[in-house]
Design a protein around this motif. Sequence first.
Motif, PDB file in Angstrom:
ATOM      1  N   LEU A   1      10.048   6.891 -11.788  1.00 32.18           N
ATOM      2  CA  LEU A   1       9.371   6.666 -10.508  1.00 32.18           C
ATOM      3  C   LEU A   1       8.687   5.305 -10.489  1.00 32.18           C
ATOM      4  O   LEU A   1       8.704   4.603  -9.471  1.00 32.18           O
ATOM      5  CB  LEU A   1       8.349   7.777 -10.255  1.00 32.18           C
ATOM      6  CG  LEU A   1       8.898   9.175 -10.004  1.00 32.18           C
ATOM      7  CD1 LEU A   1       7.757  10.194  -9.966  1.00 32.18           C
ATOM      8  CD2 LEU A   1       9.684   9.225  -8.697  1.00 32.18           C
ATOM      9  N   ALA A   2       8.096   4.922 -11.622  1.00 24.17           N
ATOM     10  CA  ALA A   2       7.421   3.628 -11.698  1.00 24.17           C
ATOM     11  C   ALA A   2       8.419   2.481 -11.558  1.00 24.17           C
ATOM     12  O   ALA A   2       8.145   1.483 -10.881  1.00 24.17           O
ATOM     13  CB  ALA A   2       6.658   3.511 -13.019  1.00 24.17           C
ATOM     14  N   GLU A   3       9.591   2.620 -12.176  1.00 21.43           N
ATOM     15  CA  GLU A   3      10.616   1.581 -12.067  1.00 21.43           C
ATOM     16  C   GLU A   3      11.107   1.446 -10.627  1.00 21.43           C
ATOM     17  O   GLU A   3      11.317   0.335 -10.135  1.00 21.43           O
ATOM     18  CB  GLU A   3      11.779   1.903 -12.996  1.00 21.43           C
ATOM     19  CG  GLU A   3      11.449   1.756 -14.481  1.00 21.43           C
ATOM     20  CD  GLU A   3      12.578   2.255 -15.376  1.00 21.43           C
ATOM     21  OE1 GLU A   3      13.615   2.674 -14.822  1.00 21.43           O
ATOM     22  OE2 GLU A   3      12.423   2.219 -16.606  1.00 21.43           O
TER      23      GLU A   3
ATOM     24  N   GLN B   1       7.426  -2.420 -13.968  1.00 21.01           N
ATOM     25  CA  GLN B   1       8.136  -3.647 -14.308  1.00 21.01           C
ATOM     26  C   GLN B   1       9.418  -3.760 -13.501  1.00 21.01           C
ATOM     27  O   GLN B   1      10.072  -2.769 -13.221  1.00 21.01           O
ATOM     28  CB  GLN B   1       8.493  -3.680 -15.795  1.00 21.01           C
ATOM     29  CG  GLN B   1       7.300  -3.681 -16.729  1.00 21.01           C
ATOM     30  CD  GLN B   1       7.716  -3.887 -18.175  1.00 21.01           C
ATOM     31  OE1 GLN B   1       7.828  -5.012 -18.636  1.00 21.01           O
ATOM     32  NE2 GLN B   1       7.945  -2.795 -18.884  1.00 21.01           N
ATOM     33  N   HIS B   2       9.748  -5.013 -13.166  1.00 22.29           N
ATOM     34  CA  HIS B   2      11.014  -5.283 -12.484  1.00 22.29           C
ATOM     35  C   HIS B   2      11.614  -6.532 -13.098  1.00 22.29           C
ATOM     36  O   HIS B   2      11.039  -7.624 -13.011  1.00 22.29           O
ATOM     37  CB  HIS B   2      10.788  -5.486 -10.986  1.00 22.29           C
ATOM     38  CG  HIS B   2      12.044  -5.777 -10.228  1.00 22.29           C
ATOM     39  ND1 HIS B   2      13.027  -4.829 -10.029  1.00 22.29           N
ATOM     40  CD2 HIS B   2      12.491  -6.915  -9.629  1.00 22.29           C
ATOM     41  CE1 HIS B   2      14.009  -5.355  -9.337  1.00 22.29           C
ATOM     42  NE2 HIS B   2      13.712  -6.630  -9.082  1.00 22.29           N
ATOM     43  N   HIS B   3      12.782  -6.365 -13.770  1.00 23.11           N
ATOM     44  CA  HIS B   3      13.450  -7.472 -14.446  1.00 23.11           C
ATOM     45  C   HIS B   3      12.492  -8.196 -15.398  1.00 23.11           C
ATOM     46  O   HIS B   3      12.431  -9.442 -15.428  1.00 23.11           O
ATOM     47  CB  HIS B   3      14.026  -8.457 -13.436  1.00 23.11           C
ATOM     48  CG  HIS B   3      15.172  -7.897 -12.650  1.00 23.11           C
ATOM     49  ND1 HIS B   3      16.126  -7.048 -13.185  1.00 23.11           N
ATOM     50  CD2 HIS B   3      15.512  -8.043 -11.334  1.00 23.11           C
ATOM     51  CE1 HIS B   3      17.010  -6.719 -12.255  1.00 23.11           C
ATOM     52  NE2 HIS B   3      16.655  -7.291 -11.121  1.00 23.11           N
ATOM     53  N   GLY B   4      11.717  -7.416 -16.167  1.00 19.17           N
ATOM     54  CA  GLY B   4      10.820  -7.992 -17.150  1.00 19.17           C
ATOM     55  C   GLY B   4       9.522  -8.528 -16.597  1.00 19.17           C
ATOM     56  O   GLY B   4       8.666  -9.005 -17.345  1.00 19.17           O
TER      57      GLY B   4
ATOM     58  N   LEU C   1       5.938  -7.941 -14.984  1.00 18.88           N
ATOM     59  CA  LEU C   1       4.916  -6.900 -14.852  1.00 18.88           C
ATOM     60  C   LEU C   1       4.241  -6.984 -13.489  1.00 18.88           C
ATOM     61  O   LEU C   1       3.689  -8.028 -13.123  1.00 18.88           O
ATOM     62  CB  LEU C   1       3.871  -7.055 -15.958  1.00 18.88           C
ATOM     63  CG  LEU C   1       4.141  -6.326 -17.267  1.00 18.88           C
ATOM     64  CD1 LEU C   1       3.145  -6.771 -18.325  1.00 18.88           C
ATOM     65  CD2 LEU C   1       4.064  -4.825 -17.063  1.00 18.88           C
ATOM     66  N   LEU C   2       4.295  -5.882 -12.756  1.00 14.16           N
ATOM     67  CA  LEU C   2       3.659  -5.828 -11.445  1.00 14.16           C
ATOM     68  C   LEU C   2       2.402  -4.973 -11.443  1.00 14.16           C
ATOM     69  O   LEU C   2       1.599  -5.059 -10.506  1.00 14.16           O
ATOM     70  CB  LEU C   2       4.650  -5.278 -10.412  1.00 14.16           C
ATOM     71  CG  LEU C   2       5.966  -6.044 -10.261  1.00 14.16           C
ATOM     72  CD1 LEU C   2       6.875  -5.355  -9.268  1.00 14.16           C
ATOM     73  CD2 LEU C   2       5.694  -7.480  -9.839  1.00 14.16           C
ATOM     74  N   GLY C   3       2.228  -4.145 -12.461  1.00 13.82           N
ATOM     75  CA  GLY C   3       1.051  -3.293 -12.500  1.00 13.82           C
ATOM     76  C   GLY C   3       1.252  -2.155 -13.479  1.00 13.82           C
ATOM     77  O   GLY C   3       2.124  -2.198 -14.349  1.00 13.82           O
ATOM     78  N   ALA C   4       0.432  -1.117 -13.326  1.00 12.09           N
ATOM     79  CA  ALA C   4       0.495   0.034 -14.225  1.00 12.09           C
ATOM     80  C   ALA C   4       0.108   1.304 -13.477  1.00 12.09           C
ATOM     81  O   ALA C   4      -0.783   1.298 -12.621  1.00 12.09           O
ATOM     82  CB  ALA C   4      -0.428  -0.170 -15.426  1.00 12.09           C
TER      83      ALA C   4
ATOM     84  N   GLY D   1       0.788  -1.216   0.000  1.00 14.71           N
ATOM     85  CA  GLY D   1       0.000   0.000   0.000  1.00 14.71           C
ATOM     86  C   GLY D   1       0.822   1.268   0.000  1.00 14.71           C
ATOM     87  O   GLY D   1       0.567   2.188  -0.783  1.00 14.71           O
ATOM     88  N   ALA D   2       1.840   1.342   0.865  1.00 19.42           N
ATOM     89  CA  ALA D   2       2.625   2.576   0.996  1.00 19.42           C
ATOM     90  C   ALA D   2       3.388   2.941  -0.274  1.00 19.42           C
ATOM     91  O   ALA D   2       3.328   4.099  -0.705  1.00 19.42           O
ATOM     92  CB  ALA D   2       3.576   2.458   2.185  1.00 19.42           C
ATOM     93  N   PRO D   3       4.101   2.026  -0.928  1.00 24.74           N
ATOM     94  CA  PRO D   3       4.829   2.409  -2.146  1.00 24.74           C
ATOM     95  C   PRO D   3       3.932   2.920  -3.259  1.00 24.74           C
ATOM     96  O   PRO D   3       4.253   3.913  -3.920  1.00 24.74           O
ATOM     97  CB  PRO D   3       5.548   1.114  -2.555  1.00 24.74           C
ATOM     98  CG  PRO D   3       5.667   0.329  -1.307  1.00 24.74           C
ATOM     99  CD  PRO D   3       4.436   0.639  -0.525  1.00 24.74           C
ATOM    100  N   ILE D   4       2.800   2.276  -3.495  1.00 24.04           N
ATOM    101  CA  ILE D   4       1.969   2.727  -4.602  1.00 24.04           C
ATOM    102  C   ILE D   4       1.236   4.019  -4.260  1.00 24.04           C
ATOM    103  O   ILE D   4       0.975   4.835  -5.136  1.00 24.04           O
ATOM    104  CB  ILE D   4       0.992   1.628  -5.081  1.00 24.04           C
ATOM    105  CG1 ILE D   4      -0.020   1.257  -4.003  1.00 24.04           C
ATOM    106  CG2 ILE D   4       1.751   0.409  -5.545  1.00 24.04           C
ATOM    107  CD1 ILE D   4      -1.092   0.290  -4.508  1.00 24.04           C
ATOM    108  N   ARG D   5       0.932   4.220  -2.986  1.00 23.90           N
ATOM    109  CA  ARG D   5       0.318   5.499  -2.603  1.00 23.90           C
ATOM    110  C   ARG D   5       1.314   6.640  -2.801  1.00 23.90           C
ATOM    111  O   ARG D   5       0.964   7.702  -3.322  1.00 23.90           O
ATOM    112  CB  ARG D   5      -0.154   5.459  -1.150  1.00 23.90           C
ATOM    113  CG  ARG D   5      -0.813   6.775  -0.697  1.00 23.90           C
ATOM    114  CD  ARG D   5      -1.426   6.660   0.672  1.00 23.90           C
ATOM    115  NE  ARG D   5      -0.458   6.227   1.665  1.00 23.90           N
ATOM    116  CZ  ARG D   5      -0.495   5.070   2.304  1.00 23.90           C
ATOM    117  NH1 ARG D   5      -1.440   4.188   2.025  1.00 23.90           N
ATOM    118  NH2 ARG D   5       0.424   4.754   3.204  1.00 23.90           N
TER     119      ARG D   5
END
Length: 257
Positions: free
Chosen positions: A157-159, A128-131, A133-136, A28-32
């Motif tokens: 920031l997304a990376e 994305q992390h090392h190819g 997909l975690l979200g958008a 929750g905290a990182p995406i917020r």
Amino acid sequence: MPETGPGPVPAGGPPESGAIHNPASGSGAPIRRLAECCLQLPGVQASGILLTDGRRLHRQFAAVGPAAGRLEQLQVDLAEGPCRDVCRTGTLLADVPLAHPHYRVRWPRFTSRALAEGFTATTAVPLQHHGRLLGALNLFHQHRDLEAAYIDTCQVLAETTAWALAREQELARVRAHNAQLQTALDSRVIIEQAKGVLTERLRLPPHEAFARLRAYARTHQRKLTAVAHRVVHGPADHGPFPRPRTLSPEPEGEGNA
């Protein structure tokens, strides 16, 4: 950010606190923070994030502003929209004009609602992390108001957020594995203790004591550890394997009448 109807959504001003829906452990905290940081970029009027676990497209989202929250929830409910597509393809969608006929056909219900909320464009950035997909990340803005340099900033920031999410998920897996090992160790300890109790109580070899424990658990549809716990901590005269009663010696003279 206040709720809006049709027409441009005003930019600037303090962001509303990020709403987290269907929170997964630790994420929750990182995406917020990502959603709130992107809202500070010139041209961005609202932002949200959808996460995927590789099986389901969306399991959690964060949004800054009620309009963004409604639009992220809409993508989850309808399985339609820019974040949904980026979660499938991992391809950046930059400054998408929502009024364009192509996108009205591609996301008919999403574009209608987004335009009604006052947004004319969206930008969706893969996490994305090392190819993997975690979200958008979804940015809502006016068409051509978001400069390419700021889209690049959002990608960085997304990376960074994807790296943090991946680390948290790996830590969660390690903790779960350690918990399983501890549970297995605790189970083994109580079973060994029960074997020792039955070996002494019933004068059995250890392998026979274990066989009786296992047979009792199967017959009574109980967990082996639960049966072992009763043997170790329950009263010796009651329970699954009570101590055998010894016959009292007959008083002297009795039976000599």
